[in-house]
Design a protein around this motif. Structure first.
Motif, PDB file in Angstrom:
ATOM      1  N   ASP A   1      -4.820  28.011  33.268  1.00  0.00           N
ATOM      2  CA  ASP A   1      -5.696  28.488  34.337  1.00  0.00           C
ATOM      3  C   ASP A   1      -5.769  27.484  35.481  1.00  0.00           C
ATOM      4  OD1 ASP A   1      -6.266  30.818  32.910  1.00  0.00           O
ATOM      5  OD2 ASP A   1      -7.899  29.844  31.814  1.00  0.00           O
TER       6      ASP A   1
ATOM      7  N   ILE B   1      -4.883  28.436  39.251  1.00  0.00           N
ATOM      8  CA  ILE B   1      -5.793  28.255  40.397  1.00  0.00           C
ATOM      9  C   ILE B   1      -5.107  27.436  41.500  1.00  0.00           C
ATOM     10  CG2 ILE B   1      -7.064  26.166  39.658  1.00  0.00           C
ATOM     11  CD1 ILE B   1      -9.621  27.501  40.672  1.00  0.00           C
TER      12      ILE B   1
ATOM     13  N   LYS C   1      -2.856  30.017  43.232  1.00  0.00           N
ATOM     14  CA  LYS C   1      -3.683  30.949  44.015  1.00  0.00           C
ATOM     15  C   LYS C   1      -4.224  30.250  45.272  1.00  0.00           C
ATOM     16  CE  LYS C   1      -5.381  34.441  40.762  1.00  0.00           C
ATOM     17  NZ  LYS C   1      -4.403  34.447  39.694  1.00  0.00           N
TER      18      LYS C   1
ATOM     19  N   SER D   1     -14.113  27.079  32.797  1.00  0.00           N
ATOM     20  CA  SER D   1     -14.406  28.355  32.136  1.00  0.00           C
ATOM     21  C   SER D   1     -15.932  28.509  32.111  1.00  0.00           C
ATOM     22  CB  SER D   1     -13.824  28.375  30.724  1.00  0.00           C
ATOM     23  OG  SER D   1     -14.451  27.385  29.954  1.00  0.00           O
ATOM     24  N   ASP D   2     -16.434  29.636  31.645  1.00  0.00           N
ATOM     25  CA  ASP D   2     -17.880  29.887  31.694  1.00  0.00           C
ATOM     26  C   ASP D   2     -18.623  29.021  30.679  1.00  0.00           C
ATOM     27  OD1 ASP D   2     -17.293  31.796  33.570  1.00  0.00           O
ATOM     28  OD2 ASP D   2     -17.287  33.456  32.153  1.00  0.00           O
TER      29      ASP D   2
ATOM     30  N   ASN E   1     -18.544  28.658  38.456  1.00  0.00           N
ATOM     31  CA  ASN E   1     -17.163  28.923  38.881  1.00  0.00           C
ATOM     32  C   ASN E   1     -17.108  30.169  39.774  1.00  0.00           C
ATOM     33  OD1 ASN E   1     -17.566  30.995  37.064  1.00  0.00           O
ATOM     34  ND2 ASN E   1     -16.243  30.134  35.479  1.00  0.00           N
ATOM     35  N   ALA E   2     -18.286  30.561  40.318  1.00  0.00           N
ATOM     36  CA  ALA E   2     -18.379  31.813  41.089  1.00  0.00           C
ATOM     37  C   ALA E   2     -17.468  31.808  42.314  1.00  0.00           C
ATOM     38  CB  ALA E   2     -19.834  32.052  41.511  1.00  0.00           C
TER      39      ALA E   2
ATOM     40  N   LYS F   1     -13.836  32.435  41.399  1.00  0.00           N
ATOM     41  CA  LYS F   1     -13.675  33.829  40.965  1.00  0.00           C
ATOM     42  C   LYS F   1     -13.682  34.780  42.162  1.00  0.00           C
ATOM     43  CE  LYS F   1     -15.535  33.674  36.244  1.00  0.00           C
ATOM     44  NZ  LYS F   1     -16.714  33.983  35.411  1.00  0.00           N
ATOM     45  N   SER F   2     -14.617  34.560  43.097  1.00  0.00           N
ATOM     46  CA  SER F   2     -14.738  35.526  44.196  1.00  0.00           C
ATOM     47  C   SER F   2     -13.692  35.302  45.288  1.00  0.00           C
ATOM     48  CB  SER F   2     -16.149  35.502  44.795  1.00  0.00           C
ATOM     49  OG  SER F   2     -16.415  34.225  45.345  1.00  0.00           O
TER      50      SER F   2
ATOM     51  N   ASN G   1     -10.031  35.240  43.268  1.00  0.00           N
ATOM     52  CA  ASN G   1      -9.822  36.256  42.228  1.00  0.00           C
ATOM     53  C   ASN G   1      -9.268  35.613  40.955  1.00  0.00           C
ATOM     54  OD1 ASN G   1      -9.943  38.828  41.226  1.00  0.00           O
ATOM     55  ND2 ASN G   1      -7.918  39.411  41.953  1.00  0.00           N
ATOM     56  N   TRP G   2      -9.834  34.463  40.613  1.00  0.00           N
ATOM     57  CA  TRP G   2      -9.388  33.660  39.461  1.00  0.00           C
ATOM     58  C   TRP G   2     -10.209  34.050  38.247  1.00  0.00           C
ATOM     59  CZ3 TRP G   2     -11.935  29.014  37.250  1.00  0.00           C
ATOM     60  CH2 TRP G   2     -11.089  28.249  36.438  1.00  0.00           C
ATOM     61  N   SER G   3      -9.557  34.277  37.115  1.00  0.00           N
ATOM     62  CA  SER G   3     -10.359  34.588  35.919  1.00  0.00           C
ATOM     63  C   SER G   3      -9.927  33.697  34.758  1.00  0.00           C
ATOM     64  CB  SER G   3     -10.272  36.070  35.552  1.00  0.00           C
ATOM     65  OG  SER G   3      -8.931  36.455  35.461  1.00  0.00           O
TER      66      SER G   3
END
Length: 344
Positions: free
Chosen positions: A231, A235, A238, A254-255, A313-314, A317-318, A321-323
């Motif tokens: 990941d 990132i 991306k 990660s969360d 990590n908002a 993600k926004s 568009n990383w998950s």
């Protein structure tokens, strides 16, 4: 999957854990990749590592010898590159006698890359910084750590944390003073875990090795964020491609955080792993503090005992568009790879 071979990406520190995965993903996406390694003697072992990670299109990869502490070959390394992923950074085996042993190469290396990349008209540099530059001097109570936070390098800190903070600050200062067409994006990962690609592994993964091999009599009440190396590579790429990333920092985690006892629990729940030596005992904080008087390597963790930070990590993600993968899956797959390579 093939794309135009016109775009060339330089990955610094290709033999490192993150660098290797960045190369693998870039090759899979059809980029032409160049990587710097400290010595060309390492080419064969790096190729072996990349093949273990199922790299393809290896004909699109070239190697160049360059070191963060010297100007030699950097102009050749960046020549004709569209992008640079500056992943290389000194990571100490232990706390050095003099913090400048780490701070100076980290800071000067980052500036050296930015200066030569700008002269070569590189479009964008993605710099690997660390959560170390975000989360070590702000009181974590009722605080959510985001990209707007900075560690204060003027406070007494372990050398590595200070080096990452100073190097990142220097990079942003350089961009401000040398405004031009080149863009900068910074990635701030937490502890990086994930499947190893050979017998060599990073110090964060050493924690899992210690837990599985019974070298830890018990688990300290130490919590941290975890992110999967795959990941982290994702990132970076991306951030390299996304126009909205320009001039931004991204906290890569990660969360939620996890503790050493939490990691031990995840390992014990995996029936594919040799977990008979994984400790069940939780070490009281006072015992770790006393032990640190005799084991200097424990000193840096003492201030973090019992501290739980909330990380967001908002933004990644926004905007990107990383998950990221769930941390439990990363821990399990890290441990399974250590078993496959007979490290444990």
């Amino acid at each position: 999957m093939e794309r135009s071979k016109k775009e060339t990406v330089l990955v610094t520190g290709g033999s490192g854990f993150v660098g290797s995965y960045c190369i693998i993903q870039l090759l899979k996406e059809g980029y032409t990749v160049r990587t710097t390694i400290r010595s060309l003697d390492k080419i064969d072992s790096l190729k072996e590592t990349l093949l273990a990670g199922e790299a393809n299109n290896m004909q699109n990869l070239t190697f160049i010898a360059a070191n963060l502490t010297s100007d030699e070959n950097w102009d050749k390394a960046v020549e004709g590159c569209d992008y640079v992923l500056h992943v290389a950074s000194p990571f100490p085996a232990g706390e050095p006698k003099n913090e400048n042993e780490i701070i100076i190469p980290a800071r000067d290396g980052a500036i050296r890359i930015l200066r030569t990349a700008q002269a070569a008209k590189v479009k964008r540099v993605v710099l690997t910084s660390s959560f170390a530059a975000i989360g070590y001097t702000i009181n974590p109570k009722n605080h959510v750590f985001t990209e707007t936070d900075w560690t204060d390098p003027n406070v007494k800190l372990p050398a590595y944390i200070k080096s990452k903070t100073i190097a990142e600050r220097a990079a942003w200062d350089f961009m401000e003073k040398n405004a031009g067409a080149m863009e900068l994006v910074v990635i701030n990962p937490v502890g990086i875990f994930g499947p190893v690609l050979g017998k060599k592994f990073s110090s964060s993964i050493g924690m899992i090795v210690q837990l599985l091999s019974g070298k830890m009599p018990g688990t300290p009440q130490l919590s941290f964020g975890i992110v999967d190396v795959r990941d982290v590579a994702d990132i970076h790429i991306k951030a390299m491609k996304n126009p909205a990333a320009n001039g931004q920092r991204f906290l890569a985690t990660s969360d939620g955080m996890i503790s050493f006892p939490g990691i031990a629990k995840v390992l014990k729940a995996d029936s594919n792993l040799p977990v008979d030596k994984v400790p069940s005992k939780i070490l009281p904080n006072w015992l770790v503090k006393v032990s640190s008087w005799f084991k200097p390597e424990l000193k840096p963790i003492v201030p973090q005992l019992g501290v739980v930070k909330t990380l967001s990590n908002a933004k990644a993600k926004s905007v990107l568009n990383w998950s990221p993968r769930p941390k439990e899956a990363t821990i399990r797959e890290t441990a399974e790879s250590l078993v496959n390579f007979k490290i444990v």
